[in-house]
Design a protein around this motif. Structure first.
Motif, PDB file in Angstrom:
ATOM      1  N   ALA A 360       3.431  -1.021   0.826  1.00  0.00           N
ATOM      2  CA  ALA A 360       2.459  -0.019   0.386  1.00  0.00           C
ATOM      3  C   ALA A 360       2.868   0.615  -0.932  1.00  0.00           C
ATOM      4  O   ALA A 360       2.019   0.870  -1.806  1.00  0.00           O
ATOM      5  CB  ALA A 360       2.312   1.058   1.461  1.00  0.00           C
ATOM      6  N   ARG A 361       4.155   0.849  -1.118  1.00  0.00           N
ATOM      7  CA  ARG A 361       4.606   1.477  -2.366  1.00  0.00           C
ATOM      8  C   ARG A 361       4.428   0.542  -3.561  1.00  0.00           C
ATOM      9  O   ARG A 361       4.325   1.003  -4.705  1.00  0.00           O
ATOM     10  CB  ARG A 361       6.055   1.943  -2.232  1.00  0.00           C
ATOM     11  N   HIS A 362       4.384  -0.754  -3.305  1.00  0.00           N
ATOM     12  CA  HIS A 362       4.084  -1.701  -4.376  1.00  0.00           C
ATOM     13  C   HIS A 362       2.584  -1.800  -4.639  1.00  0.00           C
ATOM     14  O   HIS A 362       2.171  -2.190  -5.734  1.00  0.00           O
ATOM     15  CB  HIS A 362       4.627  -3.090  -4.025  1.00  0.00           C
ATOM     16  N   ALA A 363       1.780  -1.446  -3.655  1.00  0.00           N
ATOM     17  CA  ALA A 363       0.330  -1.641  -3.762  1.00  0.00           C
ATOM     18  C   ALA A 363      -0.426  -0.395  -4.226  1.00  0.00           C
ATOM     19  O   ALA A 363      -1.488  -0.514  -4.838  1.00  0.00           O
ATOM     20  CB  ALA A 363      -0.232  -2.099  -2.413  1.00  0.00           C
ATOM     21  N   PHE A 364       0.118   0.803  -3.944  1.00  0.00           N
ATOM     22  CA  PHE A 364      -0.633   2.025  -4.210  1.00  0.00           C
ATOM     23  C   PHE A 364       0.177   2.990  -5.086  1.00  0.00           C
ATOM     24  O   PHE A 364       1.409   2.969  -5.075  1.00  0.00           O
ATOM     25  CB  PHE A 364      -1.011   2.730  -2.897  1.00  0.00           C
ATOM     26  N   ARG A 365      -0.530   3.863  -5.793  1.00  0.00           N
ATOM     27  CA  ARG A 365       0.136   4.852  -6.653  1.00  0.00           C
ATOM     28  C   ARG A 365       0.875   5.897  -5.825  1.00  0.00           C
ATOM     29  O   ARG A 365       1.980   6.304  -6.168  1.00  0.00           O
ATOM     30  CB  ARG A 365      -0.892   5.551  -7.542  1.00  0.00           C
TER      31      ARG A 365
END
Length: 461
Positions: A360-365
């Motif tokens: 998730a941290r790679h996908a979202f701000r």
């Protein structure tokens, strides 16, 4: 050209059987070949017998807990492996028979033989002195356990399939691997009273799972006394009196009565004659398919583990349904492989769906984490220190819950229903609007209010 069959399915596992039945019920002439037993990996040598073993192995702990609730006579329980094995085999035979009967009821012809391509439309049924032709062919042969070919003596070991056939329980076993199959069998044998060592080449178990899940599982296994050796690899295995001696890196040796490799599975393409049909494989050795499960040969399709997409029985079934809808019901259908719930039937079990925190941290701000640990009522009552972990991963901009991770009793049951919410794209606010069911562990999923901030981030501030 007139063909013997409109569709011929190679492999009668869960995916192949579902595709064959649906095609037949649409009016197609369908033939099916299975080289071993109808039911495939899941029914014969995978999910079903494994879950029965999980149940059997869990009673030892249940007896201990029962004493804390006032039950007597729990001090000297005895597990009889032959009794369980006989009952397990009878249940597997019953289920396999149901699969065979359902194929025949749907009007499919079933051949107990290995099917091999002679050309793109022709198959030889090995051992039956028979060839057949088909307008379309579906490959659904599944996967098989890997055994390393660079470890001398590895051929002396067993795999998960061999574990279902042991004539007697070993007194000790070395389980090699760090994935869900290795952990499940390590817990199974441990629960049955076997002295278990779990060895894995990586730095932590369950690669690909959320880091909090991995750490929590490792901690709970340690609490239960299961020995885990990390960052080691086999160099060789030698036969000794009473068992085997495993030579590992860093001059470590482990002597056990049995050695089991659970280091992954590979697509079962050997002996299919795919080259005669011109069917291409991908770089992993799996049958290459598009989103509609179609190979590079337009009339040949493949579903399930042989395609090495998401190797789970329900996925193979859903791919089978999509295939039948596309080809025989004129409704082009792609199966969405996102947000598939997954369980690890370890002790304690794991249930996850959606993204890990790292993904998730790679996908979202912005990512919000909600996390809790607590002792379940059932075991806390008797003073047990087992803890349940629950974690929600949320897209901080939209509030959508993109991941749910649970480690603890009944987590596989909870995650199936949580998966509906994650798949539907519900927000954290909608989870919070749902009234809790008390007293239950699952209520924690809808009562998490405070965002979790790791201690190292607090210290950094």
């Amino acid at each position: 050209m007139a063909y013997d069959y409109d569709l011929f399915v190679i492999g009668a596992g869960s995916g192949g059987v579902r595709a064959a039945r649906l095609a037949a019920m649409s009016g197609a002439r369908v033939g099916v070949a299975e080289e071993y037993r109808v039911g495939g990996t899941c029914v014969i040598r995978g999910c079903v017998p494994k879950k029965l073993m999980v149940y059997a192995s869990g009673f030892a702990r249940d007896f201990e807990i029962a004493k804390g609730y006032g039950w007597s006579g729990c001090d000297t329980p005895k597990f009889d492996w032959p009794t369980f094995l006989t009952a397990k085999d009878m249940e597997i035979s019953r289920l396999s028979g149901i699969y065979s009967a359902n194929l025949k009821k749907a009007g499919c012809d079933l051949f107990e033989a290995r099917a091999e391509f002679i050309d793109p439309h022709t198959l030889k049924l090995a051992g039956l002195d028979k060839t057949i032709t088909a307008e379309r062919i579906l490959i659904a042969t599944g996967g098989r356990p890997k055994v390393p070919d660079d470890v001398p003596g590895a051929d002396l070991s067993i795999t998960s399939e061999g574990a279902f056939k042991l004539e007697k329980l070993p007194k000790s076993i070395l389980v090699v691997g760090g994935g869900y199959i290795a952990i499940e069998f390590a817990c199974i044998f441990h629960g049955m009273g076997v002295d278990v060592t779990l060895a894995y080449r990586g730095s932590n178990l369950l690669r690909g799972f959320d880091d909090d899940v991995r750490a929590h599982v490792s901690g709970e296994l340690h609490k239960r006394g299961l020995k885990v050796v990390l960052a080691c690899q086999h160099e060789r295995i030698e036969k000794i009196d009473g068992g085997f001696r495993s030579h590992l890196t860093d001059q470590l040796t482990i002597e056990t009565e049995q050695v089991m490799f659970a280091v992954g599975r590979e697509p079962h393409v050997k002996g299919l004659g795919l080259e005669a049909a011109g069917v291409a494989l991908n770089d992993k050795g799996a049958v290459a398919v598009d989103a509609f499960s179609q190979t590079n040969v337009p009339h040949i399709f493949a579903i399930g583990d042989v395609t090495d997409r998401v190797n789970l029985t329900p996925v193979a079934i859903r791919e089978a349904v999509a295939f039948a809808e596309t080809v025989y019901n004129d409704r082009p259908t792609k199966f969405d492989h996102a947000d598939i719930p997954t369980a690890v039937f370890s002790q304690p079990p794991v249930g996850v769906v959606g993204m890990s925190e790292a993904e998730a941290r790679h996908a979202f701000r912005h990512v919000d984490i909600y996390r809790t640990k607590f002792r379940a009522m059932r075991t806390a009552f008797v003073g047990d220190d087992e803890q349940t972990l629950m974690k929600l991963v949320v897209d901080g901009d939209t509030g959508r819950v993109v991941g749910c991770h649970i480690v603890g009793p009944d987590s596989p049951e909870m995650i199936q229903l949580a998966a509906i919410a994650v798949k539907a794209g519900l927000t954290k606010a909608q989870w919070d609007d749902t009234c809790a069911l008390h007293p239950s562990a699952a209520e924690e999923l809808v009562t998490l209010r405070e965002k979790y901030v790791p201690s190292e981030l607090i210290a950094a501030e």
